[in-house]
Design a protein around this motif. Structure first.
Motif, PDB file in Angstrom:
ATOM      1  N   LEU A  28      -6.030  29.033  28.390  1.00 52.09           N
ATOM      2  CA  LEU A  28      -4.680  28.800  28.362  1.00 52.09           C
ATOM      3  C   LEU A  28      -5.150  27.056  27.764  1.00 52.09           C
ATOM      4  N   THR A  29      -5.010  26.326  26.233  1.00 59.44           N
ATOM      5  CA  THR A  29      -5.359  24.694  25.978  1.00 59.44           C
ATOM      6  C   THR A  29      -3.764  24.434  25.416  1.00 59.44           C
ATOM      7  N   VAL A  30      -3.695  23.446  25.828  1.00 54.15           N
ATOM      8  CA  VAL A  30      -2.304  22.621  25.547  1.00 54.15           C
ATOM      9  C   VAL A  30      -2.510  21.182  25.175  1.00 54.15           C
ATOM     10  N   THR A  31      -2.199  20.933  23.728  1.00 55.46           N
ATOM     11  CA  THR A  31      -3.452  19.762  22.894  1.00 55.46           C
ATOM     12  C   THR A  31      -1.625  19.476  22.454  1.00 55.46           C
ATOM     13  N   GLY A  32      -1.623  17.855  22.686  1.00 52.88           N
ATOM     14  CA  GLY A  32      -0.935  16.626  22.267  1.00 52.88           C
ATOM     15  C   GLY A  32      -1.771  15.805  21.449  1.00 52.88           C
ATOM     16  N   ASN A  33      -0.890  15.847  20.108  1.00 47.37           N
ATOM     17  CA  ASN A  33      -1.803  14.812  19.318  1.00 47.37           C
ATOM     18  C   ASN A  33      -0.275  14.156  18.064  1.00 47.37           C
ATOM     19  N   ARG A  34      -0.836  12.407  19.091  1.00 42.33           N
ATOM     20  CA  ARG A  34       0.965  11.147  18.780  1.00 42.33           C
ATOM     21  C   ARG A  34       0.587  10.923  17.321  1.00 42.33           C
TER      22      ARG A  34
ATOM     23  N   VAL B 222       0.890  34.323  28.171  1.00 41.82           N
ATOM     24  CA  VAL B 222       2.113  33.579  28.046  1.00 41.82           C
ATOM     25  C   VAL B 222       4.070  34.381  27.484  1.00 41.82           C
ATOM     26  N   ALA B 223       4.493  33.703  28.355  1.00 44.04           N
ATOM     27  CA  ALA B 223       6.072  34.619  28.032  1.00 44.04           C
ATOM     28  C   ALA B 223       6.674  33.628  26.823  1.00 44.04           C
ATOM     29  N   GLY B 224       6.307  32.157  26.813  1.00 41.60           N
ATOM     30  CA  GLY B 224       7.231  31.305  26.044  1.00 41.60           C
ATOM     31  C   GLY B 224       6.846  30.221  26.730  1.00 41.60           C
ATOM     32  N   ALA B 225       7.166  29.076  25.796  1.00 37.89           N
ATOM     33  CA  ALA B 225       7.230  27.935  26.545  1.00 37.89           C
ATOM     34  C   ALA B 225       8.676  26.874  25.503  1.00 37.89           C
ATOM     35  N   SER B 226       8.812  25.768  26.314  1.00 34.24           N
ATOM     36  CA  SER B 226      10.357  25.180  25.858  1.00 34.24           C
ATOM     37  C   SER B 226       9.747  23.101  26.639  1.00 34.24           C
ATOM     38  N   LEU B 227      10.329  22.691  25.613  1.00 37.42           N
ATOM     39  CA  LEU B 227      10.386  21.432  25.431  1.00 37.42           C
ATOM     40  C   LEU B 227      11.571  20.276  25.803  1.00 37.42           C
ATOM     41  N   VAL B 228      11.493  20.502  27.132  1.00 37.97           N
ATOM     42  CA  VAL B 228      13.045  20.006  27.651  1.00 37.97           C
ATOM     43  C   VAL B 228      12.816  19.661  28.834  1.00 37.97           C
TER      44      VAL B 228
ATOM     45  N   GLY C  79       0.849   7.046  25.436  1.00 41.98           N
ATOM     46  CA  GLY C  79       1.373   7.359  24.386  1.00 41.98           C
ATOM     47  C   GLY C  79      -0.814   8.396  23.355  1.00 41.98           C
ATOM     48  N   ARG C  80      -1.191   8.599  24.434  1.00 37.60           N
ATOM     49  CA  ARG C  80      -2.065   8.716  23.962  1.00 37.60           C
ATOM     50  C   ARG C  80      -2.849  10.463  23.848  1.00 37.60           C
ATOM     51  N   SER C  81      -3.076  10.823  23.071  1.00 37.89           N
ATOM     52  CA  SER C  81      -3.709  12.408  22.823  1.00 37.89           C
ATOM     53  C   SER C  81      -4.077  12.986  23.648  1.00 37.89           C
ATOM     54  N   PHE C  82      -4.268  14.112  23.991  1.00 40.69           N
ATOM     55  CA  PHE C  82      -4.853  14.654  25.528  1.00 40.69           C
ATOM     56  C   PHE C  82      -4.895  16.252  24.767  1.00 40.69           C
ATOM     57  N   GLN C  83      -5.785  17.018  26.122  1.00 38.27           N
ATOM     58  CA  GLN C  83      -6.011  18.112  26.195  1.00 38.27           C
ATOM     59  C   GLN C  83      -6.373  18.794  27.264  1.00 38.27           C
ATOM     60  N   ARG C  84      -5.506  20.243  28.170  1.00 36.72           N
ATOM     61  CA  ARG C  84      -5.572  20.757  29.053  1.00 36.72           C
ATOM     62  C   ARG C  84      -5.402  21.983  29.136  1.00 36.72           C
ATOM     63  N   ARG C  85      -6.085  22.158  29.737  1.00 38.54           N
ATOM     64  CA  ARG C  85      -7.379  23.616  29.817  1.00 38.54           C
ATOM     65  C   ARG C  85      -7.449  23.899  31.417  1.00 38.54           C
TER      66      ARG C  85
ATOM     67  N   GLY D  73       7.231  11.636  25.584  1.00 40.85           N
ATOM     68  CA  GLY D  73       7.365  10.608  24.524  1.00 40.85           C
ATOM     69  C   GLY D  73       6.786  11.556  22.667  1.00 40.85           C
ATOM     70  N   PHE D  74       6.785  13.150  23.061  1.00 40.31           N
ATOM     71  CA  PHE D  74       5.464  13.824  22.339  1.00 40.31           C
ATOM     72  C   PHE D  74       6.779  14.656  21.306  1.00 40.31           C
ATOM     73  N   ALA D  75       6.895  15.141  20.510  1.00 43.87           N
ATOM     74  CA  ALA D  75       7.520  15.695  20.588  1.00 43.87           C
ATOM     75  C   ALA D  75       7.117  17.302  19.837  1.00 43.87           C
ATOM     76  N   ASP D  76       8.524  17.339  19.666  1.00 46.11           N
ATOM     77  CA  ASP D  76       7.668  19.910  19.836  1.00 46.11           C
ATOM     78  C   ASP D  76       6.722  19.642  18.388  1.00 46.11           C
ATOM     79  N   ASP D  77       5.974  18.959  17.405  1.00 45.08           N
ATOM     80  CA  ASP D  77       5.922  19.648  16.627  1.00 45.08           C
ATOM     81  C   ASP D  77       4.286  19.046  16.731  1.00 45.08           C
ATOM     82  N   GLU D  78       4.370  17.525  17.803  1.00 44.11           N
ATOM     83  CA  GLU D  78       2.973  17.020  17.787  1.00 44.11           C
ATOM     84  C   GLU D  78       2.498  18.381  19.699  1.00 44.11           C
ATOM     85  N   LEU D  79       3.070  19.201  19.743  1.00 44.95           N
ATOM     86  CA  LEU D  79       2.704  20.336  20.391  1.00 44.95           C
ATOM     87  C   LEU D  79       1.732  20.622  20.362  1.00 44.95           C
ATOM     88  N   ASP D  80       0.791  21.822  21.384  1.00 43.71           N
ATOM     89  CA  ASP D  80       0.085  23.097  20.293  1.00 43.71           C
ATOM     90  C   ASP D  80      -0.349  24.068  22.079  1.00 43.71           C
TER      91      ASP D  80
END
Length: 153
Positions: free
Chosen positions: A70-76, A107-113, A92-98, A55-62
């Motif tokens: 490494l911090t991964v943040t999702g803002n819906r 970090v070599a790269g990231a992809s949303l599939v 569909g809630r926002s999150f932050q995972r470390r 449910g998250f788009a790539d522009d909603e993930l950081d």
């Protein structure tokens, strides 16, 4: 007892600040379990973290790397587009995972599939940190040959 006072160890050690910081943060991990994730060893120096972010788009993930954290943040976005849910089971809630990364892991790269965020990690040990062979030198009289910077090259 979940906390330990490491202050006495700080007084008697030099250069181990990072180890104590890691021990200090071990008990403060996020226990919410959202979003679920996998950590996978691909080969000897490659790793992958996969987060289920349906449910998250790539522009909603950081994805951000700062000082081996490494911090991964999702803002819906909070727009519901006039929809009324009878049941809403998809989180569909926002999150932050470390994630704490070891030294020399980048970090070599990231992809949303298909709703999965894949973060590729690579461990690259610099030449100065790799083991090296030290030659044993000397003549029969016991004199030692000292290597200088010019001789070592």
């Amino acid at each position: 007892m979940r906390t330990f006072d490491l202050t006495p160890l700080y007084r008697s050690t030099v250069g181990f600040d990072r180890v104590f910081d890691l021990l200090d943060t071990m008990g403060k991990t996020d226990t919410s379990g959202y979003p679920p994730y996998n950590i996978e060893r691909v080969d000897e120096n490659d790793y992958r973290i996969t987060l289920a972010v349906a449910g998250f788009a790539d522009d909603e993930l950081d994805v951000e790397l700062h000082e081996n954290t490494l911090t991964v943040t999702g803002n819906r976005s909070e727009t519901d587009n006039g929809r009324t849910f009878l049941h809403q089971g998809i989180a569909g809630r926002s999150f932050q995972r470390r994630f704490q990364l070891a030294e020399h892991v980048e970090v070599a790269g990231a992809s949303l599939v298909n709703g999965l965020l894949n973060i590729e990690l690579r461990r690259e040990i610099p030449e100065s940190a790799k083991p090296r062979k030290i030659s044993i030198g000397g003549d029969k009289a016991g004199n030692v040959k000292v290597l200088k910077d010019a001789d070592a090259a």
